[in-house]
Design a protein around this motif. Structure first.
Motif, PDB file in Angstrom:
ATOM      1  N   LEU A   1       0.833  -1.196   0.000  1.00  0.00           N
ATOM      2  CA  LEU A   1       0.000   0.000   0.000  1.00  0.00           C
ATOM      3  C   LEU A   1       0.874   1.255   0.000  1.00  0.00           C
ATOM      4  N   ARG A   2       1.949   1.218   0.738  1.00  0.00           N
ATOM      5  CA  ARG A   2       2.841   2.380   0.788  1.00  0.00           C
ATOM      6  C   ARG A   2       3.423   2.671  -0.594  1.00  0.00           C
ATOM      7  N   ARG A   3       3.843   1.617  -1.301  1.00  0.00           N
ATOM      8  CA  ARG A   3       4.379   1.821  -2.658  1.00  0.00           C
ATOM      9  C   ARG A   3       3.352   2.499  -3.550  1.00  0.00           C
TER      10      ARG A   3
ATOM     11  N   ALA B   1       9.343  10.835   9.564  1.00  0.00           N
ATOM     12  CA  ALA B   1       8.438  10.331  10.610  1.00  0.00           C
ATOM     13  C   ALA B   1       6.999  10.751  10.329  1.00  0.00           C
ATOM     14  N   GLU B   2       6.832  11.966   9.820  1.00  0.00           N
ATOM     15  CA  GLU B   2       5.490  12.459   9.493  1.00  0.00           C
ATOM     16  C   GLU B   2       4.905  11.673   8.313  1.00  0.00           C
ATOM     17  N   VAL B   3       5.730  11.392   7.321  1.00  0.00           N
ATOM     18  CA  VAL B   3       5.293  10.616   6.162  1.00  0.00           C
ATOM     19  C   VAL B   3       4.881   9.216   6.602  1.00  0.00           C
ATOM     20  N   SER B   4       5.714   8.572   7.411  1.00  0.00           N
ATOM     21  CA  SER B   4       5.408   7.222   7.901  1.00  0.00           C
ATOM     22  C   SER B   4       4.125   7.203   8.714  1.00  0.00           C
ATOM     23  N   ALA B   5       3.922   8.208   9.547  1.00  0.00           N
ATOM     24  CA  ALA B   5       2.699   8.268  10.357  1.00  0.00           C
ATOM     25  C   ALA B   5       1.466   8.387   9.481  1.00  0.00           C
ATOM     26  N   LEU B   6       1.558   9.176   8.431  1.00  0.00           N
ATOM     27  CA  LEU B   6       0.416   9.316   7.522  1.00  0.00           C
ATOM     28  C   LEU B   6       0.135   7.998   6.806  1.00  0.00           C
ATOM     29  N   TYR B   7       1.165   7.364   6.284  1.00  0.00           N
ATOM     30  CA  TYR B   7       0.977   6.088   5.598  1.00  0.00           C
ATOM     31  C   TYR B   7       0.402   5.030   6.546  1.00  0.00           C
TER      32      TYR B   7
ATOM     33  N   GLU C   1      -4.290   1.792   8.376  1.00  0.00           N
ATOM     34  CA  GLU C   1      -5.251   1.425   9.427  1.00  0.00           C
ATOM     35  C   GLU C   1      -6.689   1.667   8.981  1.00  0.00           C
ATOM     36  N   GLN C   2      -6.920   2.701   8.176  1.00  0.00           N
ATOM     37  CA  GLN C   2      -8.270   2.959   7.649  1.00  0.00           C
ATOM     38  C   GLN C   2      -8.752   1.794   6.799  1.00  0.00           C
TER      39      GLN C   2
END
Length: 143
Positions: free
Chosen positions: A45-47, A68-74, A79-80
């Protein structure tokens, strides 16, 4: 890349056509499921999300978003989709979340037609426009 004209009813009609919507979403799911195991991992999903280039620019100006902000958003997006919290996204979870996303897009578009550039001819918005065009054209060649 192409330009389409659509409104919220175009998208709602596509979502309401269960067969067409499932076919479009399932094609997208299969394209994202790189290892073919029938579920989407966090990495898969991240890709896919990275291809949207969400963090590269802001109104044309290059920006640098902390990793860290990018990872948190992904992680939040994952989770959604992963509603059963199994650590992977199955086809049904993907379909249901895509349905919610498409209906939110429909609500945002409202009833006024808008012109939009669609980069991916296999996108769900393109499929919605194509389905509406087919319906407007009516039956063909049955004779």
């Amino acid at each position: 890349m192409g330009v389409v004209i659509l409104d919220g009813s175009t998208v709602r009609s596509f979502v309401a056509d269960e067969a067409a919507f499932a076919r479009g979403v399932d094609e997208r799911f299969a394209a994202l499921d790189l290892n073919g195991d029938g579920v989407l991992s966090r990495a898969e999903l991240r890709r896919a999300l990275e291809t949207f280039r969400l963090f590269e620019s802001h109104f044309g100006a290059d920006v640098i978003t902390p990793p860290a902000e990018v990872s948190a958003l992904y992680d939040s997006i994952f989770e959604q989709f992963d509603t059963d919290h199994s650590g992977s996204i199955d086809r049904n979870e993907f379909r249901e979340e895509m349905k919610r996303i498409m209906l939110a897009i429909a609500d945002g578009l409202g009833s006024s037609p808008v012109q939009m550039v669609v980069e991916d001819q296999d996108s769900l918005l393109q499929k919605a426009v194509d389905l509406e065009a087919e319906k407007l054209a009516g039956p063909t060649g049955s004779g």
